[in-house]
Design a protein around this motif. Structure first.
Motif, PDB file in Angstrom:
ATOM      1  N   GLU A  73     -13.920  -9.605 -20.458  1.00 19.73           N
ATOM      2  CA  GLU A  73     -14.468  -8.277 -20.708  1.00 19.73           C
ATOM      3  C   GLU A  73     -13.401  -7.241 -20.366  1.00 19.73           C
ATOM      4  O   GLU A  73     -12.545  -7.473 -19.516  1.00 19.73           O
ATOM      5  CB  GLU A  73     -15.696  -8.020 -19.830  1.00 19.73           C
ATOM      6  CG  GLU A  73     -16.904  -8.819 -20.212  1.00 19.73           C
ATOM      7  CD  GLU A  73     -17.648  -8.235 -21.397  1.00 19.73           C
ATOM      8  OE1 GLU A  73     -17.401  -7.073 -21.771  1.00 19.73           O
ATOM      9  OE2 GLU A  73     -18.479  -8.956 -21.957  1.00 19.73           O
ATOM     10  N   GLU A  74     -13.478  -6.082 -20.994  1.00 16.73           N
ATOM     11  CA  GLU A  74     -12.517  -5.023 -20.697  1.00 16.73           C
ATOM     12  C   GLU A  74     -12.944  -4.260 -19.449  1.00 16.73           C
ATOM     13  O   GLU A  74     -14.121  -3.968 -19.257  1.00 16.73           O
ATOM     14  CB  GLU A  74     -12.415  -4.043 -21.863  1.00 16.73           C
ATOM     15  CG  GLU A  74     -11.373  -2.963 -21.581  1.00 16.73           C
ATOM     16  CD  GLU A  74     -11.210  -1.969 -22.703  1.00 16.73           C
ATOM     17  OE1 GLU A  74     -10.395  -2.238 -23.597  1.00 16.73           O
ATOM     18  OE2 GLU A  74     -11.902  -0.945 -22.676  1.00 16.73           O
ATOM     19  N   GLN A  90     -10.502  -8.867 -18.151  1.00 16.10           N
ATOM     20  CA  GLN A  90     -10.842  -9.757 -17.047  1.00 16.10           C
ATOM     21  C   GLN A  90     -10.205 -11.119 -17.304  1.00 16.10           C
ATOM     22  O   GLN A  90     -10.116 -11.565 -18.451  1.00 16.10           O
ATOM     23  CB  GLN A  90     -12.360  -9.901 -16.951  1.00 16.10           C
ATOM     24  CG  GLN A  90     -12.799 -10.784 -15.810  1.00 16.10           C
ATOM     25  CD  GLN A  90     -14.292 -11.018 -15.836  1.00 16.10           C
ATOM     26  OE1 GLN A  90     -14.885 -11.152 -16.899  1.00 16.10           O
ATOM     27  NE2 GLN A  90     -14.885 -11.085 -14.665  1.00 16.10           N
ATOM     28  N   SER A  91      -9.781 -11.765 -16.239  1.00 15.46           N
ATOM     29  CA  SER A  91      -9.185 -13.096 -16.350  1.00 15.46           C
ATOM     30  C   SER A  91     -10.173 -14.064 -16.991  1.00 15.46           C
ATOM     31  O   SER A  91     -11.379 -13.981 -16.780  1.00 15.46           O
ATOM     32  CB  SER A  91      -8.798 -13.622 -14.971  1.00 15.46           C
ATOM     33  OG  SER A  91      -7.894 -12.748 -14.371  1.00 15.46           O
ATOM     34  N   ARG A  92      -9.624 -14.975 -17.751  1.00 17.21           N
ATOM     35  CA  ARG A  92     -10.476 -15.959 -18.425  1.00 17.21           C
ATOM     36  C   ARG A  92     -11.040 -16.969 -17.438  1.00 17.21           C
ATOM     37  O   ARG A  92     -12.184 -17.379 -17.533  1.00 17.21           O
ATOM     38  CB  ARG A  92      -9.644 -16.692 -19.493  1.00 17.21           C
ATOM     39  CG  ARG A  92     -10.322 -17.909 -20.072  1.00 17.21           C
ATOM     40  CD  ARG A  92     -10.522 -17.801 -21.560  1.00 17.21           C
ATOM     41  NE  ARG A  92     -11.086 -19.010 -22.127  1.00 17.21           N
ATOM     42  CZ  ARG A  92     -12.385 -19.242 -22.221  1.00 17.21           C
ATOM     43  NH1 ARG A  92     -13.246 -18.370 -21.783  1.00 17.21           N
ATOM     44  NH2 ARG A  92     -12.834 -20.359 -22.766  1.00 17.21           N
ATOM     45  N   GLU A  93     -10.220 -17.381 -16.490  1.00 20.48           N
ATOM     46  CA  GLU A  93     -10.630 -18.436 -15.565  1.00 20.48           C
ATOM     47  C   GLU A  93     -10.617 -17.915 -14.134  1.00 20.48           C
ATOM     48  O   GLU A  93      -9.807 -17.078 -13.778  1.00 20.48           O
ATOM     49  CB  GLU A  93      -9.666 -19.616 -15.702  1.00 20.48           C
ATOM     50  CG  GLU A  93     -10.311 -20.932 -15.411  1.00 20.48           C
ATOM     51  CD  GLU A  93      -9.478 -22.099 -15.936  1.00 20.48           C
ATOM     52  OE1 GLU A  93     -10.066 -22.986 -16.547  1.00 20.48           O
ATOM     53  OE2 GLU A  93      -8.258 -22.106 -15.736  1.00 20.48           O
ATOM     54  N   GLY A  94     -11.542 -18.436 -13.342  1.00 24.06           N
ATOM     55  CA  GLY A  94     -11.630 -18.025 -11.951  1.00 24.06           C
ATOM     56  C   GLY A  94     -11.684 -19.217 -11.020  1.00 24.06           C
ATOM     57  O   GLY A  94     -11.389 -20.353 -11.403  1.00 24.06           O
ATOM     58  N   GLU A  95     -12.104 -18.942  -9.793  1.00 13.17           N
ATOM     59  CA  GLU A  95     -12.160 -19.955  -8.731  1.00 13.17           C
ATOM     60  C   GLU A  95     -13.610 -20.205  -8.346  1.00 13.17           C
ATOM     61  O   GLU A  95     -14.362 -19.261  -8.098  1.00 13.17           O
ATOM     62  CB  GLU A  95     -11.379 -19.422  -7.517  1.00 13.17           C
ATOM     63  CG  GLU A  95     -11.583 -20.178  -6.254  1.00 13.17           C
ATOM     64  CD  GLU A  95     -11.058 -19.431  -5.026  1.00 13.17           C
ATOM     65  OE1 GLU A  95     -11.226 -19.988  -3.928  1.00 13.17           O
ATOM     66  OE2 GLU A  95     -10.503 -18.326  -5.149  1.00 13.17           O
ATOM     67  N   CYS A 108     -18.515 -18.034  -9.300  1.00 14.28           N
ATOM     68  CA  CYS A 108     -17.185 -17.990  -9.906  1.00 14.28           C
ATOM     69  C   CYS A 108     -16.492 -16.663  -9.569  1.00 14.28           C
ATOM     70  O   CYS A 108     -16.913 -15.606 -10.033  1.00 14.28           O
ATOM     71  CB  CYS A 108     -17.318 -18.156 -11.417  1.00 14.28           C
ATOM     72  SG  CYS A 108     -15.746 -18.323 -12.280  1.00 14.28           S
ATOM     73  N   LEU A 109     -15.444 -16.734  -8.765  1.00 15.97           N
ATOM     74  CA  LEU A 109     -14.681 -15.545  -8.362  1.00 15.97           C
ATOM     75  C   LEU A 109     -13.526 -15.337  -9.332  1.00 15.97           C
ATOM     76  O   LEU A 109     -12.764 -16.255  -9.600  1.00 15.97           O
ATOM     77  CB  LEU A 109     -14.130 -15.726  -6.948  1.00 15.97           C
ATOM     78  CG  LEU A 109     -13.360 -14.546  -6.393  1.00 15.97           C
ATOM     79  CD1 LEU A 109     -13.858 -14.198  -5.000  1.00 15.97           C
ATOM     80  CD2 LEU A 109     -11.880 -14.856  -6.338  1.00 15.97           C
ATOM     81  N   VAL A 110     -13.434 -14.131  -9.869  1.00 13.54           N
ATOM     82  CA  VAL A 110     -12.406 -13.810 -10.859  1.00 13.54           C
ATOM     83  C   VAL A 110     -11.596 -12.609 -10.379  1.00 13.54           C
ATOM     84  O   VAL A 110     -12.152 -11.620  -9.893  1.00 13.54           O
ATOM     85  CB  VAL A 110     -13.058 -13.486 -12.227  1.00 13.54           C
ATOM     86  CG1 VAL A 110     -12.012 -13.138 -13.256  1.00 13.54           C
ATOM     87  CG2 VAL A 110     -13.903 -14.645 -12.705  1.00 13.54           C
ATOM     88  N   VAL A 111     -10.286 -12.705 -10.520  1.00 18.27           N
ATOM     89  CA  VAL A 111      -9.378 -11.612 -10.148  1.00 18.27           C
ATOM     90  C   VAL A 111      -8.845 -10.991 -11.433  1.00 18.27           C
ATOM     91  O   VAL A 111      -8.321 -11.698 -12.299  1.00 18.27           O
ATOM     92  CB  VAL A 111      -8.197 -12.136  -9.297  1.00 18.27           C
ATOM     93  CG1 VAL A 111      -7.233 -11.006  -8.987  1.00 18.27           C
ATOM     94  CG2 VAL A 111      -8.706 -12.785  -8.025  1.00 18.27           C
TER      95      VAL A 111
END
Length: 158
Positions: A73-74, A90-95, A108-111
């Motif tokens: 997402e923007e 937004q990053s495609r993949e997170g932790e 899911c944490l995304v940076v």
């Protein structure tokens, strides 16, 4: 041999010097207040750490990673006047968060990295995915990723 100066002309000249000095000092003060040389106006990189509930994420490409369903997402930043000043995806993949994250375990944490944010704004307006806008300070935008990530360990879901 010159004519002796009268007290009146010396006093008049002193008043002119005082008035001129006052005007210059006021102009310098106004210029400094508007320009604010003590504020860092250089661009910086902001990091936004967000969490998607586990039920809205799928497993990622490697163990311990995840992909939020609303990924990429923007994210837009606006100045106080509403002008867009920076944006990112937004990053495609997170932790995938472990049990030490309490209420957020399994989420899911995304940076998201937002480059070239102009410094020195009093207030920034942040909008994710075209949704609700919220106000943020520069201090919030400059918080390190590790600090933002750790804050989820002590937060409670509402």
């Amino acid at each position: 041999m010159g004519l002796p100066r009268s007290k009146k002309s010396s006093r008049g000249r002193a008043l002119w010097w005082a008035a001129g000095s006052s005007v210059l000092a006021a102009a310098a003060g106004v210029t400094a207040w508007v320009w604010r040389p003590w504020v860092d106006h250089s661009p910086f990189t902001a990091y936004e750490v967000s969490v998607a509930p586990g039920k809205y994420a799928s497993p990622g490409s490697k163990p311990g990673s995840c992909v939020p369903h609303a990924s990429e997402e923007e994210i837009a930043l606006f100045d106080g006047d509403g002008k867009k000043i920076a944006q990112a995806r937004q990053s495609r993949e997170g932790e995938l968060l472990a049990s030490e994250f309490g209420d957020f375990a399994g989420d899911c944490l995304v940076v998201t990295r937002i480059d070239n944010v102009p410094g020195g704004e009093d207030t920034y307006v942040y909008q994710w995915g075209g949704g609700t806008k919220r106000r943020m300070t520069e201090e919030e935008l400059r918080r390190p990723v590790a600090e933002q990530r750790e804050s989820f360990k002590n937060l409670k879901k509402t």
